[in-house]
Design a protein around this motif. Structure first.
Motif, PDB file in Angstrom:
ATOM      1  N   LEU A 196      57.429  56.664  30.823  1.00  0.00           N
ATOM      2  CA  LEU A 196      58.084  57.738  30.065  1.00  0.00           C
ATOM      3  C   LEU A 196      59.486  58.016  30.607  1.00  0.00           C
ATOM      4  O   LEU A 196      60.438  58.223  29.837  1.00  0.00           O
ATOM      5  CB  LEU A 196      57.238  59.009  30.125  1.00  0.00           C
ATOM      6  N   MET A 197      59.628  57.984  31.931  1.00  0.00           N
ATOM      7  CA  MET A 197      60.948  58.204  32.522  1.00  0.00           C
ATOM      8  C   MET A 197      61.879  57.042  32.229  1.00  0.00           C
ATOM      9  O   MET A 197      63.082  57.218  32.044  1.00  0.00           O
ATOM     10  CB  MET A 197      60.807  58.422  34.023  1.00  0.00           C
ATOM     11  N   LYS A 198      61.330  55.859  32.184  1.00  0.00           N
ATOM     12  CA  LYS A 198      62.116  54.684  31.818  1.00  0.00           C
ATOM     13  C   LYS A 198      62.688  54.832  30.415  1.00  0.00           C
ATOM     14  O   LYS A 198      63.778  54.329  30.103  1.00  0.00           O
ATOM     15  CB  LYS A 198      61.216  53.442  31.907  1.00  0.00           C
ATOM     16  N   LYS A 199      61.938  55.571  29.546  1.00  0.00           N
ATOM     17  CA  LYS A 199      62.360  55.823  28.169  1.00  0.00           C
ATOM     18  C   LYS A 199      63.116  57.145  28.036  1.00  0.00           C
ATOM     19  O   LYS A 199      63.343  57.627  26.917  1.00  0.00           O
ATOM     20  CB  LYS A 199      61.143  55.834  27.245  1.00  0.00           C
ATOM     21  N   LYS A 200      63.487  57.790  29.187  1.00  0.00           N
ATOM     22  CA  LYS A 200      64.239  59.044  29.214  1.00  0.00           C
ATOM     23  C   LYS A 200      63.455  60.225  28.638  1.00  0.00           C
ATOM     24  O   LYS A 200      64.032  61.213  28.201  1.00  0.00           O
ATOM     25  CB  LYS A 200      65.571  58.906  28.446  1.00  0.00           C
ATOM     26  N   ARG A 201      62.130  60.152  28.670  1.00  0.00           N
ATOM     27  CA  ARG A 201      61.277  61.237  28.158  1.00  0.00           C
ATOM     28  C   ARG A 201      60.741  62.019  29.368  1.00  0.00           C
ATOM     29  O   ARG A 201      59.557  61.988  29.683  1.00  0.00           O
ATOM     30  CB  ARG A 201      60.167  60.663  27.287  1.00  0.00           C
ATOM     31  N   TYR A 202      61.644  62.749  30.019  1.00  0.00           N
ATOM     32  CA  TYR A 202      61.331  63.375  31.294  1.00  0.00           C
ATOM     33  C   TYR A 202      60.343  64.537  31.162  1.00  0.00           C
ATOM     34  O   TYR A 202      59.507  64.752  32.041  1.00  0.00           O
ATOM     35  CB  TYR A 202      62.623  63.839  31.968  1.00  0.00           C
ATOM     36  N   HIS A 203      60.432  65.317  30.091  1.00  0.00           N
ATOM     37  CA  HIS A 203      59.513  66.442  29.923  1.00  0.00           C
ATOM     38  C   HIS A 203      58.069  65.949  29.811  1.00  0.00           C
ATOM     39  O   HIS A 203      57.151  66.506  30.424  1.00  0.00           O
ATOM     40  CB  HIS A 203      59.900  67.260  28.691  1.00  0.00           C
TER      41      HIS A 203
END
Length: 516
Positions: A196-203
């Motif tokens: 998810l962080m790799k996809k910039k979906r930090y929340h």
């Protein structure tokens, strides 16, 4: 919950292996490809039976494993596992309705695509969600559930034994059962925070970490650590694509060493000869003189031992260590296979022949289940940095599946040409070769964070191999052969000091530590 639901899909793979194991006693006759000398094509029929058994592994090695990188990129870890689960749910049922060996092979080729996707993604998913202190024990759940699937497959073989001509269809078709909880439960699990962080979906990543860690503080700590890694890695992969990531597995020194380690442990899993038993134990016991029921009962015992002795590996994986488990079990697998082969030389009338063959196969299964069984997927899932994890895991799993297909394809003609004694002795020799490769090229990875693994694989291969021969081996002889308790082992790594390792001049920062 995440580890169990994801790993239970491994039971499909184990069940399929043993379903075909029991089916080998009957489907070749129905399709006219039996190895009966009264059949004019008996010399080529062994290759056909081997091709049917090897089909899933051929498809996994050539296609399934190589779809892991793009599919994970598009639909995530859970999405890839879901797609693999659907394939593994439908294809066993389809195999039960086939009308020729060509149709059966085609269905099993499709099954192999799902197996390749699942086998490459589930260990990554588990490794990324697990804390480093217990990562090995949790990731090895993949192998434990594979062993459980093998056990259930042998149980199913026995359950339908007396049905008659339909038995082999039920033996193959029943492998769909473990795929049901996988398909229904995978979206109940949190998605990999790292993906998810790799996809910039930090929340969403933080929500996943909150479910996977004991406190918000631990979740924030791990999330910040991964963020720092991604920041550094993004500098190296701005122009990265599928082809370049594959090439970098062999051209970037840090990645090349990880690729070598993953390759060695995976090829060793097939060189050890385990799938001789998983694919053909019923045929092996038949060659020893058992009748059909006795073959299935003996194979059931093998499956039970394979599962039961996978359980202790959960507790020693992160204490005794991955490398230590491999080095201590491979010599034992070698002598048990050698003993198995030599037992076939006992005259047929001797009452000791069958029990001795079964005994040494069972001892082999015990050593395999504790060592080479669980270790390869653990090592391959953790040695690659996040940027190349899917590609590296796909390559590693394709290696073991390719050699599994070679074993499944070649065993029937090999057994016929070399006799069981020669064939088992051949694989005993391969165990010795695998031991040597592991000793030289596979470092220890237990309880190391990804930062520390970066330092471990920063050591040049020649330096690591030289240390094992010139430092570790003399120390081992002094300490455990000569019983010199004062012998000291100089460390190869200084993980307490940043920069404590003299890195290769070509070393790149693809997996640079959070310390940056």
């Amino acid at each position: 919950m995440t580890v169990v639901i994801a790993s239970i899909g491994a039971a499909v793979q184990g069940w399929d292996q043993t379903g075909s194991n029991g089916a080998n006693l009957s489907f070749p006759t129905e399709f006219g490809i039996s190895d009966d000398h009264s059949n004019p094509h008996w010399r080529t029929n062994g290759w056909k039976v081997g091709l049917v058994n090897a089909a899933p592994y051929i498809a996994s090695a050539l296609l399934g494993c190589w779809l892991v990188d793009p599919l994970n990129n598009w639909v995530g870890r859970r999405g890839t596992i879901f797609i693999a689960g659907i394939i593994c749910l439908v294809t066993p049922i389809g195999s039960a309705f086939t009308r020729s060996w060509q149709q059966l092979m085609a269905v099993r080729l499709i099954m192999g695509i799902g197996m390749g996707l699942k086998s490459s993604t589930v260990p990554i998913f588990t490794a990324e969600n697990s804390p480093s202190s217990v990562r090995g024990g949790l990731v090895m759940s993949w192998q434990m559930w594979t062993a459980f699937g093998i056990f259930l497959g042998f149980a199913a073989n026995l359950a339908v034994f007396r049905i008659g001509k339909l038995a082999w269809r039920l033996q193959l078709g029943s492998a769909f059962i473990p795929a049901v909880p996988l398909v229904l439960g995978v979206y109940l699990c949190p998605e990999s925070p790292r993906w998810l962080m790799k996809k910039k979906r930090y929340h969403q990543a933080f929500k996943s970490y909150l479910r996977l860690r004991n406190s918000p503080l631990q979740a924030a700590r791990d999330m910040y650590y991964v963020h720092c890694q991604l920041e550094e890695e993004s500098l190296a992969i701005k122009e990265s694509n599928y082809v370049s990531r594959f090439v970098e597995l062999f051209t970037v020194p840090r990645l090349r060493r990880a690729t070598l380690a993953g390759f060695v442990v995976m090829i060793a899993q097939q060189w050890c000869g385990i799938n001789i038993i998983a694919f053909y134990s019923s045929s092996v016991f038949a060659a020893a003189g058992y009748n059909q029921l006795q073959c299935l009962l003996a194979s059931f015992g093998f499956g039970a031992l394979n599962f039961v002795f996978a359980i202790p590996a959960v507790f020693v994986m992160d204490t005794f260590g991955r490398r230590s488990l491999l080095l201590s079990t491979f010599p034992n697998m070698a002598w048990t296979l050698l003993a198995t082969g030599l037992c076939f030389l006992i005259p047929d009338g001797n009452a000791a022949k069958l029990p001795c063959i079964m005994l040494f196969i069972y001892i082999f299964a015990i050593f395999y289940s504790v060592g080479e069984g669980p270790v390869p997927f653990v090592v391959a899932s953790e040695v690659f940095p996040l940027t190349h994890r899917e590609m590296g895991m796909g390559f590693s799993v394709s290696t073991t599946f390719f050699w599994a297909s070679v074993l499944g394809l070649t065993w029937p003609p090999m057994e016929r040409a070399m006799k069981p004694t020669g064939a088992f002795c051949f694989y005993a020799g391969l165990n010795c070769c695998a031991f040597l490769l592991i000793f030289l090229f596979v470092p220890e990875t237990k309880q190391l964070t990804l930062e520390e693994l970066d330092y471990v694989f920063g050591v040049p291969t020649s330096k690591h191999a030289g240390y094992q021969i010139k430092v570790w081996l003399p120390w081992f002889v002094r300490r455990y052969v000569l019983f010199n308790k004062s012998a000291k082992l100089p460390p190869l790594y200084d993980l307490d000091e940043v920069g404590g390792i003299e890195k290769d001049p070509e070393y790149t920062s693809l997996a640079v530590s959070a310390a940056h």
